[in-house]
Enzyme design. Structure first.
Site, PDB file in Angstrom:
ATOM      1  N   GLU A  34       0.821  -1.208   0.000  1.00 39.30           N
ATOM      2  CA  GLU A  34       0.000   0.000   0.000  1.00 39.30           C
ATOM      3  C   GLU A  34       0.860   1.264   0.000  1.00 39.30           C
ATOM      4  OE1 GLU A  34      -2.997   0.298  -0.618  1.00 39.30           O
ATOM      5  OE2 GLU A  34      -3.827  -1.688  -0.305  1.00 39.30           O
ATOM      6  N   TYR A 117      -6.135   6.044   5.119  1.00 37.87           N
ATOM      7  CA  TYR A 117      -6.371   5.052   4.068  1.00 37.87           C
ATOM      8  C   TYR A 117      -5.574   3.775   4.313  1.00 37.87           C
ATOM      9  CZ  TYR A 117      -5.537   2.436  -0.133  1.00 37.87           C
ATOM     10  OH  TYR A 117      -5.383   1.388  -1.003  1.00 37.87           O
ATOM     11  N   ASP A 135      -9.471   5.862  -0.782  1.00 34.22           N
ATOM     12  CA  ASP A 135      -8.464   6.510  -1.624  1.00 34.22           C
ATOM     13  C   ASP A 135      -9.174   7.219  -2.772  1.00 34.22           C
ATOM     14  OD1 ASP A 135      -9.282   4.472  -3.293  1.00 34.22           O
ATOM     15  OD2 ASP A 135      -7.267   3.730  -3.734  1.00 34.22           O
TER      16      ASP A 135
END
Length: 347
Positions: A34, A117, A135
């Protein structure tokens, strides 16, 4: 809103891309992927992710890695503060969580470099916590589904959407979050016409019904980027090249770069500048110019390869081989590295 959950998750199960970080739900793997995916294309991340995992397979290895090696592994991904925050967070995990990733959103968001996020993604995918991961893809999908003209640049809009998604979170929140992100990345795309004809939410999407897809989402216009002009010197003395480390704070903090000056110099001006710095120039070659686009500014760079006789200065002098093998230069200097490689091959 609740009606989108089943068709979306069913679609994801059959259509999700085969990505290396989706082969398991290990928190460390999700975290690294991520962070890498921020500001970087999926296809580009694949190679970096697999190489990173081979060298730093767990939190302990990341916490103990030398910064130079870490930055070399990150070279080309840009935004190097992400890599530095990974190490800072890994150290905190080793010290405060016995090397295990914290299991809740509230704990994760306290770690360096982990925002709402990323915390939501890890908590929902690895630990099944019913928390959203919002996101740009999720914003776009949800604003279009609702035909909402709320400004997504506002914190209030993000808070509202967070609450709305929390209320419809299913038993498998990680799948739902990933499905929303996948839909935004592959179907409800940001640039150009979305692929509404194959969207699993077509019948539920208010924006599709009204034909307003390209108007949404609404966000503040970006400010025009500031342009800065630089002259970059690739200084060579036999098989050695000059580099130096940037300041510990500010843009590209603590990263290495080629010597440069914050102005555009023609050949005569460049020679005068180098002479004032104490260099004896044997040959100077004006090379192809380059530019690098940052989030808030653009660097326009005039590039010179300069052969010099003396190397007594404040720069670090290393062999070209060592530079290419062991040092991480930011992507802003990618063009200069290419010019250096070509010059070495041709001489």
């Amino acid at each position: 809103m609740r009606r989108i959950v089943k068709p979306l998750c069913h679609w994801y199960d059959s259509n999700k891309r085969d990505l290396p970080w989706r082969k398991d739900t290990i928190p460390y793997h999700i975290w690294i992927s991520e962070i890498m995916l921020q500001q970087t294309r999926v296809e580009a991340v694949k190679v970096y992710y697999e190489r990173f995992m081979k060298e730093l397979p767990n939190v302990e290895a990341l916490a103990n890695v030398e910064e130079e090696k870490l930055l070399k592994l990150w070279e080309g991904l840009g935004y190097y503060s992400r890599a530095k925050n990974l190490k800072k967070a890994a150290i905190k995990i080793m010290e405060g969580h016995y090397g295990n990733m914290p299991s809740t959103y509230a704990e994760m968001i306290q770690l360096p470099g982990i925002g709402a996020y990323t915390a939501g993604a890890i908590a929902s995918i690895a630990f099944h916590e019913k928390t959203p991961a919002i996101d740009g893809n999720v914003f776009r999908v949800m604003m279009r589904v609702q035909n909402s003209y709320r400004n997504i640049s506002k914190l209030s809009t993000k808070k509202e959407l967070f609450q709305e998604l929390t209320e419809i979170m299913p038993e498998h929140p990680g799948i739902f979050n990933q499905a929303l992100m996948e839909l935004g990345a592959t179907i409800c795309i940001p640039n150009g016409e979305p692929h509404c004809e194959i969207c699993p939410l077509k019948e539920l999407c208010e924006s599709f019904k009204k034909g307003t897809m390209l108007e949404l989402p609404v966000k503040e216009l970006k400010k025009e980027k500031e342009i800065e002009k630089y002259t970059v010197f690739i200084l060579l003395n036999y098989n050695k090249v000059a580099i130096h480390k940037r300041p510990s704070k500010g843009l590209l903090a603590s990263l290495y770069e080629f010597p440069n000056v914050n102005q555009k110099l023609n050949v005569e001006e460049a020679l005068k500048y180098l002479k004032e710095k104490g260099y004896t120039v044997l040959r100077i070659l004006e090379m192809e110019s380059s530019k690098h686009i940052f989030t808030h500014k653009i660097w326009q760079m005039t590039n010179y390869i300069v052969y010099i006789e003396e190397i007594e200065d404040k720069n670090d002098w290393i062999s070209v081989t060592t530079l290419l093998k062991d040092y991480a230069l930011p992507s802003a200097f990618k063009k200069q590295l290419e010019l250096l490689k070509e010059e070495v091959r041709n001489r």
